[in-house]
Design an enzyme around this catalytic site. Structure first.
Site, mmCIF file in Angstrom:
data_model
loop_
_atom_site.group_PDB
_atom_site.id
_atom_site.type_symbol
_atom_site.label_atom_id
_atom_site.label_comp_id
_atom_site.label_asym_id
_atom_site.label_seq_id
_atom_site.Cartn_x
_atom_site.Cartn_y
_atom_site.Cartn_z
ATOM 1 N N HIS A 16 31.656 -2.512 -31.231
ATOM 2 C CA HIS A 16 30.190 -2.597 -31.245
ATOM 3 C C HIS A 16 29.597 -1.906 -32.481
ATOM 4 C CE1 HIS A 16 29.128 -4.546 -27.476
ATOM 5 N NE2 HIS A 16 29.934 -3.752 -26.788
ATOM 6 N N HIS A 45 37.066 -1.931 -27.598
ATOM 7 C CA HIS A 45 35.870 -2.726 -27.302
ATOM 8 C C HIS A 45 34.604 -1.991 -27.748
ATOM 9 C CE1 HIS A 45 33.376 -5.410 -24.557
ATOM 10 N NE2 HIS A 45 32.541 -4.428 -24.840
ATOM 11 N N GLU A 46 34.502 -0.720 -27.381
ATOM 12 C CA GLU A 46 33.281 0.032 -27.702
ATOM 13 C C GLU A 46 33.147 0.246 -29.214
ATOM 14 O OE1 GLU A 46 31.045 0.196 -25.574
ATOM 15 O OE2 GLU A 46 32.319 -0.290 -23.870
ATOM 16 N N CYS A 69 31.068 -7.417 -20.908
ATOM 17 C CA CYS A 69 30.239 -6.554 -21.752
ATOM 18 C C CYS A 69 28.815 -6.584 -21.222
ATOM 19 C CB CYS A 69 30.277 -7.064 -23.194
ATOM 20 S SG CYS A 69 29.292 -6.084 -24.344
HETATM 21 NI NI NI Z 1 30.428 -4.168 -24.773
#
Ligand code: NI
Length: 182
Positions: free
Chosen positions: A151, A147-148, A105
């Site tokens: 966030h 993953h995104e 990341c």
């Molecule tokens: Ni990330």
């Protein structure tokens, strides 16, 4: 527009639940997307979320434009992921199947870890013009989206590592491979 500095793990902004984007196709939204794109490209990221540059909105970008595919050899075995602007996403696992995979990341530079993710994913949302997006994806594409989108809820991938022995420095796990952060 501009390459922004990416916030690193420890910054409170990365732990917030981001707010929905309310208006599409505005100059401010287009400028934000351009900044995210410039920053992702400069750092060779697989994706980036608005909170990573300090903007707590539900907006992520990921993937590569067709013209850039030859420039980014980090995941030679991975399915190519089309360049996507995804706003106010809703993600739904298709079934319970999960698989482990390495992640990095831009907000956790120099480190990698093994993270379980759903293999098959449906995701929906909007592009910057307010057009609906609805896709069924799998494997690497599904991993990037999970993953995104994490966030946007204040979740960083180290929080999802099941065995912390699978978390460490990229150059130690992959010596000599010159793997960069994403
Ligand atoms: Ni990330």
């Amino acid at each position: 527009m501009a390459v922004k500095s990416v916030l690193r793990m420890g910054e409170p902004c990365l732990l917030l639940k981001a707010a929905p984007v309310e208006q599409f196709d505005t100059p401010e939204l287009h400028a934000l997307i351009q900044d995210l794109e410039d920053t992702m490209q400069a750092m060779n990221g697989a994706g980036i979320a608005a909170p990573q540059i300090g903007v707590s909105l539900r907006l992520v970008i990921f993937g590569q434009k067709a013209s850039d595919e030859s420039k980014n050899p980090r995941y030679p075995d991975a399915d190519s992921v089309p360049y996507t602007v995804l706003i106010n996403p809703v993600i739904t696992p298709v079934n319970a199947e999960m698989e482990d995979g390495w992640e990095g990341c831009l907000s956790v530079p120099g480190l990698r870890g093994i993270v379980p993710r759903y293999v098959y994913l449906q995701y929906a949302g909007f592009d910057q013009y307010g057009n609906a997006i609805d896709r069924l994806v799998s494997r690497f594409h599904a991993r990037v989206v999970q993953h995104e989108c994490d966030h946007l809820d204040g979740v960083l991938y180290p929080m999802r590592i099941t065995n912390l022995k699978d978390f460490g420095y990229t150059e130690v796990f992959f010596p000599g491979q010159n793997i960069i952060d994403d």
